[in-house]
Design a protein around this motif. Sequence first.
Motif, mmCIF file in Angstrom:
data_model
loop_
_atom_site.group_PDB
_atom_site.id
_atom_site.type_symbol
_atom_site.label_atom_id
_atom_site.label_comp_id
_atom_site.label_asym_id
_atom_site.label_seq_id
_atom_site.Cartn_x
_atom_site.Cartn_y
_atom_site.Cartn_z
ATOM 1 N N SER A 21 0.848 -1.195 0.000
ATOM 2 C CA SER A 21 0.000 0.000 0.000
ATOM 3 C C SER A 21 0.877 1.235 0.000
ATOM 4 C CB SER A 21 -0.901 0.028 1.235
ATOM 5 O OG SER A 21 -1.767 -1.072 1.277
ATOM 6 N N ALA A 23 0.177 5.386 0.645
ATOM 7 C CA ALA A 23 -0.758 6.467 0.948
ATOM 8 C C ALA A 23 -0.053 7.806 0.776
ATOM 9 C CB ALA A 23 -1.282 6.322 2.366
ATOM 10 N N ARG A 71 -6.008 1.657 -7.315
ATOM 11 C CA ARG A 71 -5.922 2.857 -6.496
ATOM 12 C C ARG A 71 -7.294 3.260 -6.004
ATOM 13 N NH1 ARG A 71 -3.911 7.813 -10.256
ATOM 14 N NH2 ARG A 71 -4.779 9.106 -8.582
ATOM 15 N N THR A 77 -4.555 6.640 -2.327
ATOM 16 C CA THR A 77 -3.796 5.433 -1.993
ATOM 17 C C THR A 77 -3.729 4.505 -3.204
ATOM 18 O OG1 THR A 77 -4.418 5.576 0.325
ATOM 19 C CG2 THR A 77 -3.672 3.443 -0.467
#
Length: 121
Positions: A21, A23, A71, A77
């Motif tokens: 991930s 962010a 996304r 993110t």
Amino acid sequence: QVRLVESGGGLVQAGGSLRLSCAASGSIFRIHAMGWYRQTPGKQRELVAAITSAANTNYADSVKGRFTISRDNAKNTAYLQMNSLKPEDTAVYYCNADLTRTWPAVRNDYWGQGTQVTVSS
């Protein structure tokens, strides 16, 4: 300021899966594209996968059919689902964002700090 924070790296056996991930946070006006790159010692950083704001994707030939980038625009993110991992996927994975800041309204590339992915045979 803009900040990219990656998570999800680690150690996995060959054939296993990991999900990364990334962010993005800060004074962001618009994210045009996000991507994942990887680098091993002595080699150049290479593109793994990228996705635009319109969800158009691009993959390195070596990961096609195994990795999926996605996304969440509302959360700024990006994700990289990595399946059927191979030892040769071992690398530091970096998140990249091509974005325009709110102020100054400058478009630029930003990078995360990197996350280690190790695939054991």
